[in-house]
Scaffold this motif. Structure first.
Motif, PDB file in Angstrom:
ATOM      1  N   ALA A   1      32.906  14.008   9.060  1.00 59.30           N
ATOM      2  CA  ALA A   1      33.128  14.640   7.717  1.00 59.30           C
ATOM      3  C   ALA A   1      32.061  15.590   7.477  1.00 59.30           C
ATOM      4  O   ALA A   1      32.134  16.588   7.188  1.00 59.30           O
ATOM      5  CB  ALA A   1      33.370  13.803   6.670  1.00 59.30           C
ATOM      6  N   TRP A   2      30.845  15.132   7.890  1.00 55.13           N
ATOM      7  CA  TRP A   2      29.764  16.082   7.572  1.00 55.13           C
ATOM      8  C   TRP A   2      29.653  17.163   8.816  1.00 55.13           C
ATOM      9  O   TRP A   2      29.258  18.411   8.402  1.00 55.13           O
ATOM     10  CB  TRP A   2      28.293  15.146   8.044  1.00 55.13           C
ATOM     11  CG  TRP A   2      26.996  16.119   8.375  1.00 55.13           C
ATOM     12  CD1 TRP A   2      26.242  16.648   7.386  1.00 55.13           C
ATOM     13  CD2 TRP A   2      26.584  16.587   9.952  1.00 55.13           C
ATOM     14  NE1 TRP A   2      25.204  17.348   8.199  1.00 55.13           N
ATOM     15  CE2 TRP A   2      25.427  17.369   9.515  1.00 55.13           C
ATOM     16  CE3 TRP A   2      26.883  16.351  11.009  1.00 55.13           C
ATOM     17  CZ2 TRP A   2      24.676  17.786  10.633  1.00 55.13           C
ATOM     18  CZ3 TRP A   2      26.087  16.855  11.894  1.00 55.13           C
ATOM     19  CH2 TRP A   2      25.149  17.699  11.828  1.00 55.13           C
TER      20      TRP A   2
ATOM     21  N   ARG B   1      30.661  -0.715  10.535  1.00 57.95           N
ATOM     22  CA  ARG B   1      29.376   0.009  10.245  1.00 57.95           C
ATOM     23  C   ARG B   1      29.560   1.198  11.312  1.00 57.95           C
ATOM     24  O   ARG B   1      29.335   2.365  10.757  1.00 57.95           O
ATOM     25  CB  ARG B   1      28.058  -0.805  10.421  1.00 57.95           C
ATOM     26  CG  ARG B   1      27.233   0.242  10.519  1.00 57.95           C
ATOM     27  CD  ARG B   1      26.592   1.046   9.409  1.00 57.95           C
ATOM     28  NE  ARG B   1      25.735   1.948   9.373  1.00 57.95           N
ATOM     29  CZ  ARG B   1      25.344   2.991  10.230  1.00 57.95           C
ATOM     30  NH1 ARG B   1      26.494   3.334  10.647  1.00 57.95           N
ATOM     31  NH2 ARG B   1      24.249   3.541  10.325  1.00 57.95           N
TER      32      ARG B   1
ATOM     33  N   HIS C   1      31.573  12.312  19.069  1.00 60.98           N
ATOM     34  CA  HIS C   1      31.942  11.282  18.060  1.00 60.98           C
ATOM     35  C   HIS C   1      33.226  11.073  17.734  1.00 60.98           C
ATOM     36  O   HIS C   1      33.412   9.643  17.534  1.00 60.98           O
ATOM     37  CB  HIS C   1      31.255  11.917  16.860  1.00 60.98           C
ATOM     38  CG  HIS C   1      29.641  11.968  16.862  1.00 60.98           C
ATOM     39  ND1 HIS C   1      28.940  10.915  16.244  1.00 60.98           N
ATOM     40  CD2 HIS C   1      28.807  12.707  17.182  1.00 60.98           C
ATOM     41  CE1 HIS C   1      27.577  11.012  16.276  1.00 60.98           C
ATOM     42  NE2 HIS C   1      27.471  12.299  17.034  1.00 60.98           N
TER      43      HIS C   1
ATOM     44  N   LEU D   1      32.609   3.468  10.346  1.00 61.36           N
ATOM     45  CA  LEU D   1      32.282   4.205   8.982  1.00 61.36           C
ATOM     46  C   LEU D   1      31.251   5.234   9.479  1.00 61.36           C
ATOM     47  O   LEU D   1      31.199   6.375   8.901  1.00 61.36           O
ATOM     48  CB  LEU D   1      31.773   3.282   7.904  1.00 61.36           C
ATOM     49  CG  LEU D   1      32.919   2.418   7.425  1.00 61.36           C
ATOM     50  CD1 LEU D   1      32.371   1.348   6.426  1.00 61.36           C
ATOM     51  CD2 LEU D   1      34.098   3.301   6.746  1.00 61.36           C
ATOM     52  N   GLY D   2      30.250   5.213  10.137  1.00 61.50           N
ATOM     53  CA  GLY D   2      29.375   6.097  10.716  1.00 61.50           C
ATOM     54  C   GLY D   2      29.919   7.420  11.085  1.00 61.50           C
ATOM     55  O   GLY D   2      29.666   8.369  10.966  1.00 61.50           O
ATOM     56  N   GLU D   3      30.919   6.777  12.185  1.00 67.95           N
ATOM     57  CA  GLU D   3      31.565   8.012  12.885  1.00 67.95           C
ATOM     58  C   GLU D   3      32.328   8.781  12.123  1.00 67.95           C
ATOM     59  O   GLU D   3      32.241  10.081  12.080  1.00 67.95           O
ATOM     60  CB  GLU D   3      32.226   7.370  14.340  1.00 67.95           C
ATOM     61  CG  GLU D   3      31.375   7.123  15.111  1.00 67.95           C
ATOM     62  CD  GLU D   3      30.368   7.803  15.755  1.00 67.95           C
ATOM     63  OE1 GLU D   3      30.730   9.014  16.093  1.00 67.95           O
ATOM     64  OE2 GLU D   3      29.381   7.237  16.202  1.00 67.95           O
ATOM     65  N   ARG D   4      33.053   8.111  11.039  1.00 71.56           N
ATOM     66  CA  ARG D   4      33.993   8.987  10.105  1.00 71.56           C
ATOM     67  C   ARG D   4      32.801   9.993   9.349  1.00 71.56           C
ATOM     68  O   ARG D   4      33.294  11.008   9.200  1.00 71.56           O
ATOM     69  CB  ARG D   4      34.694   8.084   9.281  1.00 71.56           C
ATOM     70  CG  ARG D   4      35.746   7.273  10.022  1.00 71.56           C
ATOM     71  CD  ARG D   4      36.700   6.308   8.933  1.00 71.56           C
ATOM     72  NE  ARG D   4      37.590   5.903   9.665  1.00 71.56           N
ATOM     73  CZ  ARG D   4      38.225   4.923   9.399  1.00 71.56           C
ATOM     74  NH1 ARG D   4      37.949   4.309   8.286  1.00 71.56           N
ATOM     75  NH2 ARG D   4      39.389   4.331  10.339  1.00 71.56           N
ATOM     76  N   ALA D   5      31.932   9.201   8.736  1.00 67.79           N
ATOM     77  CA  ALA D   5      30.943  10.203   8.167  1.00 67.79           C
ATOM     78  C   ALA D   5      30.260  11.477   8.939  1.00 67.79           C
ATOM     79  O   ALA D   5      30.286  12.500   8.443  1.00 67.79           O
ATOM     80  CB  ALA D   5      29.604   9.162   7.455  1.00 67.79           C
ATOM     81  N   TRP D   6      30.118  11.157  10.322  1.00 66.53           N
ATOM     82  CA  TRP D   6      29.598  12.209  10.900  1.00 66.53           C
ATOM     83  C   TRP D   6      30.424  13.276  10.968  1.00 66.53           C
ATOM     84  O   TRP D   6      30.162  14.451  11.110  1.00 66.53           O
ATOM     85  CB  TRP D   6      29.066  11.444  12.405  1.00 66.53           C
ATOM     86  CG  TRP D   6      28.352  12.420  12.949  1.00 66.53           C
ATOM     87  CD1 TRP D   6      26.908  12.588  13.230  1.00 66.53           C
ATOM     88  CD2 TRP D   6      28.700  13.932  13.571  1.00 66.53           C
ATOM     89  NE1 TRP D   6      26.570  13.476  14.032  1.00 66.53           N
ATOM     90  CE2 TRP D   6      27.563  14.412  14.275  1.00 66.53           C
ATOM     91  CE3 TRP D   6      29.884  14.340  14.165  1.00 66.53           C
ATOM     92  CZ2 TRP D   6      27.651  15.481  15.105  1.00 66.53           C
ATOM     93  CZ3 TRP D   6      29.961  15.375  14.739  1.00 66.53           C
ATOM     94  CH2 TRP D   6      28.636  16.168  15.142  1.00 66.53           C
TER      95      TRP D   6
ATOM     96  N   GLU E   1      31.415  20.030   7.259  1.00 72.60           N
ATOM     97  CA  GLU E   1      30.573  20.775   6.299  1.00 72.60           C
ATOM     98  C   GLU E   1      29.802  21.958   7.023  1.00 72.60           C
ATOM     99  O   GLU E   1      29.818  22.911   6.887  1.00 72.60           O
ATOM    100  CB  GLU E   1      29.733  20.006   5.492  1.00 72.60           C
ATOM    101  CG  GLU E   1      30.535  19.116   4.382  1.00 72.60           C
ATOM    102  CD  GLU E   1      29.450  18.248   3.857  1.00 72.60           C
ATOM    103  OE1 GLU E   1      28.350  18.613   3.434  1.00 72.60           O
ATOM    104  OE2 GLU E   1      29.816  16.792   3.434  1.00 72.60           O
TER     105      GLU E   1
END
Length: 189
Positions: A166-167, A156, A122, A159-164, A170
């Motif tokens: 960040a997840w 998109r 990612h 942002l999707g890769e950044r969100a992945w 966690e």
């Protein structure tokens, strides 16, 4: 979405050979729509048979003739018809999520290795998308305006890769806590 509409979309902007279309898939649409080399060539044949593409053979001196495809008026009409249809929501089949869901049965260290492998993929994708974004930002304002909708599909992806990622932070925190807990329980025994 079908492969045929992805191909029509690519050919709407400029004529291309099968090789060029495969290359476009790898460089642009491939981030959100995958197609194998053989699938593209089979679909080009079908689209030509249906009259949605025009094909011109270009002679090459040291290679076989090259077929260059362009969208026909009926292909453009089909693309417009398809664009007017509602798009189906994206479905997700993700083996990694299934592994995490069943993670209580796995060793945290094994899941951490798997997460690290996916994180690297990612991160590489994000880096590639950001390189493409930089190329867009270097375009003159008129070309940026013309490319705005493709750019938004790129955003998109970013942002999707950044969100992945960040997840994934966690998940890593949880897996580290589980590893510590298991170590503490083993020490207490």
């Amino acid at each position: 979405m079908s492969l045929r509409h992805a191909i029509l979309t690519l050919l709407e902007t400029e004529p291309a050979s099968g090789y060029d279309i495969v290359k476009h898939f790898k460089q642009s649409l491939g981030y959100f729509w995958n197609a194998k080399h053989q699938q593209v060539y089979q679909e080009l044949r079908r689209l030509s048979d249906e009259g949605w593409l025009l094909c011109v053979e270009q002679a090459q001196s040291d290679k076989p003739d090259k077929k260059v495809y362009s969208i026909s008026p009926s292909g453009r009409a089909e693309l417009k018809r398809w664009l007017a249809e509602p798009a189906a929501p994206n479905t997700l089949n993700d083996a990694l999520l299934v592994k995490l869901y069943a993670g209580a049965l796995a060793e945290p260290a094994e899941l951490r290795v798997e997460m690290a492998r996916h994180r690297a993929i990612h991160q590489d994708t994000l880096d590639s998308l950001q390189d493409i974004e930089q190329q867009y930002l270097e375009l003159d304002p008129a070309e940026q305006a013309r490319q705005r909708l493709p750019y938004l599909t790129l955003r998109r992806g970013i942002l999707g890769e950044r969100a992945w990622l960040a997840w994934a932070d966690e998940v890593e925190a949880e897996l580290a806590a589980r590893a510590e807990q298991l170590n503490a329980e083993a020490f207490d025994k």
